[in-house]
Design a protein around this motif. Structure first.
Motif, PDB file in Angstrom:
ATOM      1  N   ARG A 140       0.840  -1.208   0.000  1.00 54.19           N
ATOM      2  CA  ARG A 140       0.000   0.000   0.000  1.00 54.19           C
ATOM      3  C   ARG A 140       0.871   1.253   0.000  1.00 54.19           C
ATOM      4  O   ARG A 140       0.520   2.273  -0.611  1.00 54.19           O
ATOM      5  N   ARG A 141       2.008   1.175   0.680  1.00 58.36           N
ATOM      6  CA  ARG A 141       2.929   2.319   0.681  1.00 58.36           C
ATOM      7  C   ARG A 141       3.494   2.559  -0.711  1.00 58.36           C
ATOM      8  O   ARG A 141       3.769   3.698  -1.094  1.00 58.36           O
ATOM      9  N   ARG A 142       3.662   1.506  -1.491  1.00 55.29           N
ATOM     10  CA  ARG A 142       4.129   1.651  -2.866  1.00 55.29           C
ATOM     11  C   ARG A 142       3.111   2.424  -3.713  1.00 55.29           C
ATOM     12  O   ARG A 142       3.482   3.199  -4.591  1.00 55.29           O
ATOM     13  N   VAL A 143       1.823   2.178  -3.479  1.00 53.21           N
ATOM     14  CA  VAL A 143       0.794   2.926  -4.199  1.00 53.21           C
ATOM     15  C   VAL A 143       0.928   4.417  -3.892  1.00 53.21           C
ATOM     16  O   VAL A 143       0.873   5.269  -4.793  1.00 53.21           O
ATOM     17  N   GLU A 144       1.107   4.751  -2.609  1.00 53.07           N
ATOM     18  CA  GLU A 144       1.251   6.146  -2.212  1.00 53.07           C
ATOM     19  C   GLU A 144       2.511   6.761  -2.821  1.00 53.07           C
ATOM     20  O   GLU A 144       2.500   7.918  -3.266  1.00 53.07           O
ATOM     21  N   LEU A 145       3.590   5.988  -2.853  1.00 50.61           N
ATOM     22  CA  LEU A 145       4.830   6.479  -3.457  1.00 50.61           C
ATOM     23  C   LEU A 145       4.648   6.702  -4.953  1.00 50.61           C
ATOM     24  O   LEU A 145       5.123   7.704  -5.503  1.00 50.61           O
ATOM     25  N   ALA A 146       3.945   5.791  -5.618  1.00 53.38           N
ATOM     26  CA  ALA A 146       3.700   5.924  -7.059  1.00 53.38           C
ATOM     27  C   ALA A 146       2.907   7.199  -7.361  1.00 53.38           C
ATOM     28  O   ALA A 146       3.199   7.923  -8.314  1.00 53.38           O
ATOM     29  N   ARG A 147       1.902   7.491  -6.554  1.00 49.81           N
ATOM     30  CA  ARG A 147       1.117   8.715  -6.760  1.00 49.81           C
ATOM     31  C   ARG A 147       1.977   9.954  -6.531  1.00 49.81           C
ATOM     32  O   ARG A 147       1.855  10.955  -7.238  1.00 49.81           O
TER      33      ARG A 147
END
Length: 549
Positions: A476-483
């Motif tokens: 989920r942290r990767r999603v936030e980083l991607a955004r």
């Protein structure tokens, strides 16, 4: 003499709807010190539980032998809040306590000492117990607790009155005090300050047995490990020469993938040109020869056409094969972008104005008893590292700058666009897919943004269909980083940005921050990130006056 053996042979472990480990095989040599790395949720803790005998594989064999005992440190202690500190110590020393019990029973079986077999059994057990330093284990627990920041801790204290980090340190102290031959440690540096981590590194370097540690701490990996095992997509890859060797190998792997992609693209383009060129040449050859030339001249015309057709067919077949078996390029490096707006832009006035205004301006800010800051100014390309003990107000400061919290007094001015990577989780709707979460609030459908997300290399194509509720915290942290990296912002607010990310991704994130042209406010316990940070330093002590350097 090292006698421990740790071997996995074709090990597979499945959970409902998910294969965590797929045909994993590797061996650790006696005395080896290895780091186990990978993304959060990749299967690192599962591997340790299999080796510690806490779980069994669905297929394959796990062989672990250690005459001098096995010490296993889980991330959480499996004890209720009503259990005591002594219960946690006894659990960490379980195999040594079991050996002590065997020794007492053998002592009782000696009787008058005339049974040679009973005496031999007792002598062997006593030798094993003394080799582990069994008589001094509890004293070593106290010493370890002192170095880990928990001196004079009452053994009768309930675990429910302690923090999660304190409970983990108790377990770590017990595991180390048992002096087992094989140490299996799951995130041993979590919740430790720099001084405690340095002490732990010294203990592990001096350990004469085998060490396998799950960790995200790059400095720990550099100082301790001789081998790195990386868990990715259900597989385990072994790298020699410690963390330096791992980084070198990963760089070479990226170079190889880029070279293979360029060769594939070049070959595809060459055959496409060949097919198009031969087709154009064929068009210049007469399709039918005049009857008067239906002899030697006609045969030559047909031969040229026939050869061109064969070359076209061959080139087109090659294009089809290359297209059907594409070579994927390595992911694009992470890169943060800034808009670099001027005072005129923000005021909505003269668009050609070039007057710079600060990215951050705070004056006499107060938030209850959590934070009091007289003043803080950061220019639009400034760098600020915020440190301090837990509870000093680091996260509070970032929330103020993000506009998520209003001060009780004073003024906060952050005129540009802010990108905030929070330490606590963003409350994503659990039914959103990864692709939908990435595209949330943006123009266009999730499918239209999928290529941009995949290009970052943070997710594989099949993972875009996973629901947010199915992901690990690190995913989920990767999603936030991607955004965060896919839209330009003026100020980056990063609260423990390296938490739950693999070392390889952390290295990439660090490079992206170096190339970012906007302002950065960073809160981190990552020793490597702090050491390499170039910029100002804001210290938020609990009681002393705040110092900005």
């Amino acid at each position: 003499m090292h006698t421990s053996q740790l071997t996995l042979s074709h090990v597979t472990k499945r959970y409902p709807g998910h294969t965590v480990l797929d045909q994993v095989s590797f061996t650790l040599k006696p005395g080896e010190k290895a780091g186990l790395i990978g993304d959060n949720g990749s299967g690192k803790s599962t591997l340790l539980r299999l080796m510690a005998g806490q779980e069994r594989p669905d297929n394959g064999e796990v062989t672990v032998t250690a005459a001098g005992g096995i010490g296993y440190l889980p991330q959480t202690i499996p004890l209720p809040p009503t259990a005591t500190v002594q219960d946690a110590v006894d659990l960490a020393l379980a195999d040594l306590r079991a050996l002590e019990g065997e020794l007492r029973r053998a002592e009782q079986a000696l009787g008058d000492g005339e049974d040679p077999a009973a005496l031999a059994a007792y002598t062997a057990l006593l030798g094993r117990y003394e080799a582990r330093g069994g008589y001094g284990a509890d004293h070593r627990v106290d010493i370890a607790l002192h170095h880990l920041g928990l001196p004079a801790l009452c053994r009768e204290r309930r675990l429910g009155t302690l923090s999660g980090g304190e409970r983990s340190r108790i377990a770590l102290a017990g595991v180390l005090a048992g002096r087992p031959e094989l140490l299996l440690l799951d995130e041993p540096t979590n919740d430790l300050d720099d001084q405690a981590v340095r002490w732990l590194e010294t203990q592990l370097r001096a350990h004469r047995g085998t060490v396998l540690a799950v960790t995200h701490d790059r400095v720990f990996l550099e100082r301790l490990t001789t081998t790195v095992l990386e868990v990715e997509a259900g597989k385990v890859t072994r790298y020699g020469d410690g963390y330096t060797g791992y980084r070198t190998a990963k760089a070479a792997e990226r170079h190889r993938r880029l070279q293979e992609y360029e060769e594939w693209r070049s070959e595809l383009a060459r055959n496409e040109r060949l097919a198009a060129g031969q087709a154009a040449r064929l068009d210049t050859i007469p399709r039918k020869a005049p009857l008067a030339n239906f002899g030697h001249g006609g045969f030559r015309a047909r031969g040229r056409a026939h050869g061109a057709m064969a070359r076209i067919r061959s080139a087109r077949e090659r294009v089809e094969r290359l297209t059907a078996n594409p070579v994927a390029p390595p992911p694009d490096p992470l890169a943060f972008t800034a808009r670099m707006r001027t005072a005129g832009d923000i005021a909505g006035g003269n668009k050609t104005a070039s007057v710079e205004i600060p990215a951050v301006q705070l004056s006499d800010v107060r938030v209850g008893d959590r934070l009091h800051l007289d003043s803080l100014t950061l220019d639009r390309s400034g760098r600020l590292l915020v440190t301090g003990p837990n509870g000093a107000g680091k996260t509070t400061l970032l929330k103020l700058l993000a506009g998520e919290l209003r001060p009780d007094g004073g003024s906060v001015r952050v005129p540009g666009r802010v990108g905030h990577l929070r330490q606590d989780e963003t409350p994503w709707p659990p039914d959103l897919t990864v692709a939908e979460a990435f595209a949330l609030g943006r123009v266009g459908s999730a499918d239209e943004h999928a290529d941009d997300l995949l290009a970052l290399g943070l997710f594989r194509p099949a993972q875009l269909r996973l629901r947010m509720g199915e992901l690990s915290y690190g995913q989920r942290r990767r999603v936030e980083l991607a955004r965060l990296v896919s839209e330009p912002v003026d100020v980056l607010l990063l609260d423990e940005p390296t938490n739950h990310l693999s070392p390889a991704l952390v290295e990439e994130l660090e490079e992206a921050l170096t190339g970012y042209s906007g302002a950065i406010v960073l809160v981190t316990h990552d020793r490597a990130l702090r050491t390499r940070f170039q910029g100002r330093h804001l210290e938020l002590p609990e009681t002393a006056e705040i110092r900005v350097g």
